[in-house]
Scaffold this motif. Structure first.
Motif, mmCIF file in Angstrom:
data_model
loop_
_atom_site.group_PDB
_atom_site.id
_atom_site.type_symbol
_atom_site.label_atom_id
_atom_site.label_comp_id
_atom_site.label_asym_id
_atom_site.label_seq_id
_atom_site.Cartn_x
_atom_site.Cartn_y
_atom_site.Cartn_z
ATOM 1 N N PRO A 162 0.822 -1.215 0.000
ATOM 2 C CA PRO A 162 0.000 0.000 0.000
ATOM 3 C C PRO A 162 0.857 1.266 0.000
ATOM 4 C CG PRO A 162 -0.241 -1.216 2.065
ATOM 5 C CD PRO A 162 0.654 -2.023 1.175
ATOM 6 N N LEU A 163 0.429 2.231 -0.773
ATOM 7 C CA LEU A 163 1.090 3.535 -0.772
ATOM 8 C C LEU A 163 0.687 4.276 0.495
ATOM 9 C CD1 LEU A 163 0.279 4.641 -4.431
ATOM 10 C CD2 LEU A 163 2.474 3.826 -3.586
ATOM 11 N N SER A 164 1.455 5.252 0.882
ATOM 12 C CA SER A 164 1.036 6.078 2.010
ATOM 13 C C SER A 164 -0.242 6.800 1.606
ATOM 14 C CB SER A 164 2.121 7.086 2.364
ATOM 15 O OG SER A 164 2.217 8.063 1.350
ATOM 16 N N PHE A 165 -1.044 7.156 2.605
ATOM 17 C CA PHE A 165 -2.301 7.820 2.290
ATOM 18 C C PHE A 165 -2.062 9.128 1.545
ATOM 19 C CE2 PHE A 165 -5.889 10.564 2.906
ATOM 20 C CZ PHE A 165 -6.916 9.738 2.481
ATOM 21 N N ARG A 216 0.252 9.878 -0.558
ATOM 22 C CA ARG A 216 0.543 9.600 -1.973
ATOM 23 C C ARG A 216 -0.732 9.189 -2.703
ATOM 24 N NH1 ARG A 216 5.676 5.840 -1.936
ATOM 25 N NH2 ARG A 216 5.498 6.022 -4.193
ATOM 26 N N GLN A 217 -1.583 8.417 -2.051
ATOM 27 C CA GLN A 217 -2.860 8.048 -2.665
ATOM 28 C C GLN A 217 -3.725 9.295 -2.865
ATOM 29 O OE1 GLN A 217 -4.750 4.992 -0.366
ATOM 30 N NE2 GLN A 217 -3.147 3.499 -0.775
ATOM 31 N N ALA A 218 -3.730 10.179 -1.869
ATOM 32 C CA ALA A 218 -4.510 11.417 -1.981
ATOM 33 C C ALA A 218 -3.996 12.265 -3.139
ATOM 34 C CB ALA A 218 -4.439 12.198 -0.666
ATOM 35 N N LEU A 219 -2.685 12.377 -3.275
ATOM 36 C CA LEU A 219 -2.097 13.135 -4.381
ATOM 37 C C LEU A 219 -2.488 12.515 -5.721
ATOM 38 C CD1 LEU A 219 -0.332 15.464 -5.327
ATOM 39 C CD2 LEU A 219 1.652 13.954 -5.095
ATOM 40 N N ALA A 220 -2.482 11.193 -5.791
ATOM 41 C CA ALA A 220 -2.893 10.521 -7.034
ATOM 42 C C ALA A 220 -4.356 10.837 -7.360
ATOM 43 C CB ALA A 220 -2.686 9.015 -6.910
ATOM 44 N N LEU A 221 -5.228 10.840 -6.361
ATOM 45 C CA LEU A 221 -6.637 11.193 -6.593
ATOM 46 C C LEU A 221 -6.773 12.637 -7.050
ATOM 47 C CD1 LEU A 221 -8.498 9.462 -3.623
ATOM 48 C CD2 LEU A 221 -8.745 8.949 -6.059
ATOM 49 N N ILE A 222 -6.024 13.533 -6.425
ATOM 50 C CA ILE A 222 -6.077 14.953 -6.801
ATOM 51 C C ILE A 222 -5.671 15.129 -8.257
ATOM 52 C CG2 ILE A 222 -4.927 17.183 -6.426
ATOM 53 C CD1 ILE A 222 -4.905 16.414 -3.387
#
Length: 183
Positions: A8-11, A13-19
């Motif tokens: 799992p990516l850090s949250f 990094r996941q948030a940045l990907a969603l943005i």
């Protein structure tokens, strides 16, 4: 955004990907109102570790995309609306234990509220529509195709964000787990 074969990516990094994903979806050519913005708002409200992350993700996407497509009064209404919807979705999460009921209900309520609120402000701010009941009805009637696109995209992207990972997990655990038991 977590797949079983990956760590799992850090949250953050996941948030940045969603943005970035939402911002790109708003910048590249697309049918009107067919973006994952509302679905990401719902998704963030459900999974974000805090209320502030639930607000920051859609706001970050709006800010990033508006740098390219421009800031306007409608962009401000959308930004304020997304904050309200994050609050609504975070609250709705407390009402139901079912993830499927949550995303499905939210995917209907959020675009419906956006339709009502945003088109009221379009009517209020527009010289195109008369400032009476007939003008308000015409404004809402003219917006129906946009609302259908918004409903469709919110349901489709919410399904993608909520159900596809769950189905992949079930498939992965069922198929891989069964193969491991046989060895």
């Amino acid at each position: 955004m977590y797949f079983p074969s990956q760590k799992p990516l850090s949250f953050a990094r996941q948030a940045l990907a969603l943005i970035v994903f939402v911002a790109l979806s708003r910048v590249i050519p697309h049918p009107p109102n067919f973006t994952p913005l509302f679905s990401v708002t719902i998704f963030s409200a459900y999974f974000a570790p805090s209320f502030w992350w639930a607000i920051a993700i859609p706001q970050g996407a709006l800010l990033l995309s508006n740098i390219f497509i421009g800031f306007s009064s409608s962009a401000m209404i959308t930004a304020i609306f997304c904050v309200g919807m994050a609050v609504f979705a975070k609250s709705a999460k407390c009402v139901t234990n079912s993830q499927s009921i949550f995303w499905l209900a939210s995917s209907i309520v959020v675009p419906a509220l956006f339709f009502v609120v945003s088109n009221f402000f379009v009517w209020l701010d527009s010289s195109f529509y008369s400032q009476d009941l007939a003008g308000l009805v015409l404004c809402y009637t003219s917006a129906v195709p946009f609302a259908l696109s918004s409903f469709t995209s919110t349901l489709a992207y919410s399904f993608l964000f909520f159900e596809v990972p769950r189905m992949l997990s079930i498939l992965y655990n069922g198929v891989i787990g069964h193969e491991m038991e046989q060895n």
